[in-house]
Design a protein around this motif. Structure first.
Motif, mmCIF file in Angstrom:
data_model
loop_
_atom_site.group_PDB
_atom_site.id
_atom_site.type_symbol
_atom_site.label_atom_id
_atom_site.label_comp_id
_atom_site.label_asym_id
_atom_site.label_seq_id
_atom_site.Cartn_x
_atom_site.Cartn_y
_atom_site.Cartn_z
ATOM 1 N N LEU A 165 -11.747 2.251 13.533
ATOM 2 C CA LEU A 165 -11.598 2.346 12.078
ATOM 3 C C LEU A 165 -10.128 2.497 11.703
ATOM 4 N N ILE A 166 -9.833 2.150 10.469
ATOM 5 C CA ILE A 166 -8.515 2.406 9.904
ATOM 6 C C ILE A 166 -8.719 3.232 8.631
ATOM 7 N N TYR A 167 -8.192 4.466 8.641
ATOM 8 C CA TYR A 167 -8.328 5.361 7.488
ATOM 9 C C TYR A 167 -7.112 5.236 6.567
ATOM 10 N N PHE A 168 -7.327 5.650 5.325
ATOM 11 C CA PHE A 168 -6.207 5.742 4.381
ATOM 12 C C PHE A 168 -6.092 7.183 3.914
ATOM 13 N N VAL A 169 -4.919 7.789 4.111
ATOM 14 C CA VAL A 169 -4.707 9.189 3.754
ATOM 15 C C VAL A 169 -3.504 9.282 2.826
ATOM 16 N N ASP A 170 -3.690 9.967 1.699
ATOM 17 C CA ASP A 170 -2.518 10.141 0.828
ATOM 18 C C ASP A 170 -2.076 11.595 0.705
ATOM 19 N N ARG A 220 -0.765 6.732 6.474
ATOM 20 C CA ARG A 220 -0.326 7.443 5.269
ATOM 21 C C ARG A 220 0.008 6.402 4.212
ATOM 22 N N VAL A 221 -0.615 6.542 3.060
ATOM 23 C CA VAL A 221 -0.379 5.568 1.984
ATOM 24 C C VAL A 221 -0.069 6.298 0.686
ATOM 25 N N ARG A 222 0.403 5.548 -0.293
ATOM 26 C CA ARG A 222 0.779 6.131 -1.579
ATOM 27 C C ARG A 222 -0.448 6.673 -2.297
ATOM 28 N N LEU A 245 0.823 -1.212 0.000
ATOM 29 C CA LEU A 245 0.000 0.000 0.000
ATOM 30 C C LEU A 245 0.858 1.264 0.000
ATOM 31 N N GLY A 246 2.160 1.110 0.063
ATOM 32 C CA GLY A 246 3.019 2.279 0.184
ATOM 33 C C GLY A 246 2.778 3.004 1.501
ATOM 34 N N ILE A 247 2.659 2.251 2.575
ATOM 35 C CA ILE A 247 2.420 2.850 3.896
ATOM 36 C C ILE A 247 3.658 3.614 4.335
ATOM 37 N N SER A 248 3.413 4.797 4.919
ATOM 38 C CA SER A 248 4.524 5.637 5.346
ATOM 39 C C SER A 248 4.163 6.344 6.649
#
Lengths: 300, 296
Positions: free
Chosen positions: A133-138, A93-95, A18-21
């Protein structure tokens, strides 16, 4: 625990699909936002922005964002008493947030309806432990999600420095009996987390199993109930945040001056490796863990 | 006395859910496999059905049955994922920890092993936040897994801790499957064993198999294959299976009998297994069982 490790298959798309950062923010839900805000301020966080239309505030210090959500609809239903603040979400934080969300959903993540989320921006999210919850933010570099959803509180420093170089180190998740293998599978298959061998431990709270993020910048610690509590009813939940700091005892001293109390029992007390705050507002605790921020590359 | 290692199932009984639960409890069973349709079909609505289970004193062995899940594409797949999520929600609401998933009998199902494994993994991951385990069950007329050995192969390859097997003794007895096939299965991955017998000596055709399976089953000890069933249970015991034996007995006659009368037969079956099969095969745990029983 070794069986769990041997059981794992390496995710097919490489170590960080997922390109987690790192962690973009961690969210609390509470019906008493001032009380929790007061506690966060003692820890060195500053309120920097308010949501434009919802009862949501943004606290910050250094690289860390904490969102305090007091929307009644977002309160978990299984937590009693209702005033007790709970860790209700964390944002990765993801790609590419949408691509990450699609992939995780296809693999078996539970999609959260948009209206149930703290932000107005379409920040995709899935179910995590319990009601969290688990959010995805780019958008976390030059342009941030807070610029759209939030209004800065006037005349406040929007990027307050961190006390004692505090930074997000990890999140402790309490899980049900015999559930470690399930959650290891969940985090490794969906996100590319890696279980660490038992000999690797951080801080002063050594129980359970540690999972390292694929960006190697933070950890999840899975803890099953003690033997004598195995049959007590407990909802699985995110229990506490761990902060990394290069000098635990110096940071403890700084925070004690600000009114934070640490546990001093024979079993659990502050030392060079870590420290644990006394529970506040019901059951809110924070952990300090010895950690050099320089070894992590994924921070602003 | 509470019968601890055996569970009743609501589908084996006739009448409204509440009456079934009372009968199950009264006969001394502490748990039952719940059929999703009984909760959804409760006259007071789903919430009342869930409430009836919570207040019955009967623990939930698991929820049955998700069918025709694996091997679908595109829209059909998305639709089945929604169905699965709905059943997982219901299972969690009931306090259940197990969902029975029968291998697909749909003519639309793809039989490509990789796709079946992918779908089973998706289902297992969906079940993790709900705290539910998935018990995959071979079905003799399924296109994807026609017996426990084939289902076990998929479970092994999918390699998820919360994905295991439901083994239906009927399939072993009816197909005269060699018990040695059980040795290939990790007993930890057997999540539930369903027991029943039937009264005919043989089951020659698939069509008859289907009819027998869904209409003419009887409880263990009252059918024509007691020896085979006893050998099956003994083998599981020796292998180290320590889960629940659930009585899943679909029988048209039982659908016309008061639930108390049917559940009494189930109790007799539990006692028969306890006395004649399990006691002989493993003396030590049975001393433990007898001791526990004496305390009740």
């Amino acid at each position: 625990m070794t069986n769990v490790l041997e059981h794992e298959a390496v995710p097919e798309e490489g170590p960080n699909p997922l390109g987690i950062s790192g962690i973009e923010f961690i969210e609390f839900a509470t019906s008493k936002p001032q009380a929790l805000g007061g506690l966060l301020e003692k820890l060195g966080f500053r309120p920097v922005a308010r949501h434009r239309s919802r009862e949501v505030e943004l606290y910050r210090q250094g690289s860390m964002n904490i969102v305090v959500n007091s929307q009644p609809a977002d309160r978990p239903h299984t937590v009693h008493p209702a005033e007790t603040p709970v860790l209700s979400a964390f944002a990765l934080r993801v790609r590419d947030a949408e691509a990450a969300f699609q992939r995780v959903r296809d693999l078996g993540g539970w999609e959260i309806p948009v209206r149930a989320r703290a932000m107005e921006l379409n920040i995709p999210a899935i179910h995590g432990a319990g009601e969290s919850l688990i959010y995805f933010v780019d958008r976390y570099n030059e342009f941030s999600i807070y610029d759209i959803d939030f209004r800065a509180i006037p005349s406040v420093e929007t990027k307050p420095a961190a006390i004692g170089d505090l930074h997000f180190f990890g999140i402790v998740q309490y899980i049900g009996p015999d559930r470690t293998a399930d959650w290891v599978w969940f985090y490794s298959q969906l996100f590319g987390f890696t279980p660490l061998p038992d000999r690797v431990r951080f801080g002063i709270m050594p129980k359970g199993l540690l999972l390292q993020s694929p960006c190697r910048s933070f950890f999840l610690q899975l803890i099953e109930p003690e033997d004598n509590a195995r049959h007590a009813a407990m909802e699985e939940h995110l229990q506490r945040i761990g902060f990394g700091t290069p000098d635990v005892m110096a940071t403890v001293a700084l925070l004690e001056k600000r009114g934070i109390e640490f546990l001093t029992s024979e079993k659990v007390h502050s030392n060079d490796r870590g420290a644990l705050t006394k529970p506040c507002l019901g059951s809110v605790m924070f952990e300090l863990v010895h950690d050099e921020p320089s070894i992590h590359t994924a921070r602003r | 006395m509470i019968i601890r290692d055996f569970g009743m199932s609501t589908v084996s009984l006739a009448g409204p859910l509440d009456a079934k639960l009372v009968a199950i409890r009264r006969a001394g069973f502490s748990q039952a496999m719940i059929s999703a349709s009984e909760i959804v079909g409760h006259p007071g609505g789903v919430a009342a059905g869930v409430c009836a289970v919570h207040h019955s004193g009967v623990a939930v062995t698991g929820l049955e049955t998700l069918r025709n899940f694996e091997g679908l594409d595109g829209r059909l797949h998305d639709y089945k994922v929604d169905v699965a999520k709905s059943m997982l929600d219901l299972c969690q609401d009931l306090g259940g920890r197990l969902l029975i998933v029968e291998a697909s009998t749909s003519s639309h199902a793809n039989t490509n092993a990789d796709e079946i494994i992918r779908d089973l993994r998706t289902l297992a991951i969906l079940a993790i936040p709900k705290g539910v385990r998935i018990a995959f069950k071979g079905v003799s007329w399924s296109r994807t897994a026609s017996n426990f050995a084939a289902a076990g192969e998929f479970v092994l390859r999918a390699n998820c801790r919360n994905l295991g097997l439901a083994i239906d003794a009927f399939d072993i007895v009816a197909a005269q499957a060699p018990l040695d096939d059980l040795d290939a299965i990790d007993p930890e991955q057997i999540f539930v064993v369903q027991l029943s017998d039937f009264t005919w000596q043989t089951v020659p055709s698939i069509a008859e198999n289907t009819a027998t399976k869904t209409r003419f089953r009887v409880f263990p000890g009252e059918g024509a294959h007691s020896d085979e069933l006893a050998a099956f249970v003994s083998r599981l015991d020796v292998l180290g299976y320590s889960g629940v034996y659930s009585f899943d007995v679909y029988n048209d006659d039982y659908q016309q009998m008061p639930p108390d009368a049917v559940v009494t037969r189930a109790r007799r079956a539990a006692e028969w297994l306890e006395e004649t099969v399990l006691r002989q095969s493993l003396p030590v745990p049975n001393i433990e069982r007898s001791r526990r029983t004496a305390q009740d």
